[in-house]
Enzyme design. Structure first.
Site, mmCIF file in Angstrom:
data_model
loop_
_atom_site.group_PDB
_atom_site.id
_atom_site.type_symbol
_atom_site.label_atom_id
_atom_site.label_comp_id
_atom_site.label_asym_id
_atom_site.label_seq_id
_atom_site.Cartn_x
_atom_site.Cartn_y
_atom_site.Cartn_z
ATOM 1 N N ASP A 6 -33.246 13.586 -52.607
ATOM 2 C CA ASP A 6 -33.241 12.175 -52.776
ATOM 3 C C ASP A 6 -32.134 11.562 -51.026
ATOM 4 O OD1 ASP A 6 -32.436 8.847 -51.685
ATOM 5 O OD2 ASP A 6 -33.426 8.432 -53.783
ATOM 6 N N ILE A 7 -33.185 11.740 -49.567
ATOM 7 C CA ILE A 7 -32.339 11.889 -48.469
ATOM 8 C C ILE A 7 -31.720 10.692 -48.322
ATOM 9 C CG2 ILE A 7 -33.728 9.913 -47.383
ATOM 10 C CD1 ILE A 7 -34.304 11.466 -44.965
ATOM 11 N N ASN A 38 -37.511 1.572 -59.990
ATOM 12 C CA ASN A 38 -37.562 -0.382 -59.727
ATOM 13 C C ASN A 38 -39.241 -0.347 -59.859
ATOM 14 O OD1 ASN A 38 -34.474 0.023 -59.620
ATOM 15 N ND2 ASN A 38 -34.587 0.887 -57.837
ATOM 16 N N GLN A 61 -37.318 -1.682 -55.247
ATOM 17 C CA GLN A 61 -37.977 -1.650 -55.155
ATOM 18 C C GLN A 61 -38.048 -1.415 -53.886
ATOM 19 O OE1 GLN A 61 -42.045 -1.194 -56.248
ATOM 20 N NE2 GLN A 61 -42.424 1.195 -56.291
ATOM 21 N N HIS A 83 -41.713 5.934 -58.295
ATOM 22 C CA HIS A 83 -41.012 6.825 -58.108
ATOM 23 C C HIS A 83 -39.955 6.526 -59.581
ATOM 24 C CE1 HIS A 83 -39.529 4.042 -55.092
ATOM 25 N NE2 HIS A 83 -38.412 4.193 -55.931
ATOM 26 N N HIS A 97 -36.389 8.282 -60.129
ATOM 27 C CA HIS A 97 -34.642 8.467 -59.355
ATOM 28 C C HIS A 97 -34.231 8.807 -61.291
ATOM 29 C CE1 HIS A 97 -34.430 5.683 -56.170
ATOM 30 N NE2 HIS A 97 -34.818 4.761 -56.681
#
Ligand code: 5GP
Ligand code: ZN
Length: 141
Positions: free
Chosen positions: A30-31, A86, A93, A99, A101
């Site tokens: 994750d960025i 989410n 979301q 996705h 997490h």
């Protein structure tokens, strides 16, 4: 061409730091991580959210979850690990490609906050039974 940022990550047209890939799924860092090791696992095929996925596709994705969890545990020895998904903007979301997490947890000050304001006093056993009846009815449709 898809405008979806995660589809672009899958096809390599925008860069990501890959952790895992197979025929069906892709995992990457994750960025904007909440904690060290925060990883995202996505289906390669575009699905907006859980409602949009078949059982088979969900199975393909979740079958990789223990492998990623183990790798995070071996890498960072976190005290815990939250898996979070989410669905829909009100649920938090922000990227509309499914996705999951993986958020390794280190301590209570690691930046992850989920407040559970439980309301058990507002519900009775009768209400739970009524809700369960409704859900079962819809499961069998
Ligand atoms: P959501 O809020 O939809 O559950 O989570 C979306 C996640 O995607 C966020 O944690 C966010 O940091 C991450 N994200 C958004 N854009 C990018 C990107 O371009 N690259 C990567 N690696 N992560 C992204
Ligand atoms: Zn997509």
């Amino acid at each position: 061409m898809s405008e979806c940022i995660f589809c672009k990550i899958v096809d390599g047209s925008i860069p990501s730091i890959k952790v895992y890939e197979d025929e069906h799924v892709f995992a990457f860092m994750d960025i904007m991580p909440l904690t060290k090791g925060h990883t995202l696992l996505i289906p390669k095929k575009h699905h907006e959210n859980v409602y949009d996925m078949s059982s088979e596709e969900a199975g393909q994705l979740f079958s990789v979850a223990p492998k990623i969890a183990e790798a995070l545990k071996a890498s960072f020895n976190p005290a815990g690990l939250n898996l979070l998904n989410n669905n829909g903007a009100p649920a938090g979301q922000s990227v509309f490609h499914f996705h999951l997490h993986f958020i390794p947890r280190y301590d209570q000050t690691d930046g992850f906050k989920a407040s559970w304001l439980t309301k058990e006093k507002q519900y009775t056993n009768e209400m739970f039974k009524e809700y369960a009846d409704k859900i079962r009815e819809n499961l069998n449709k």
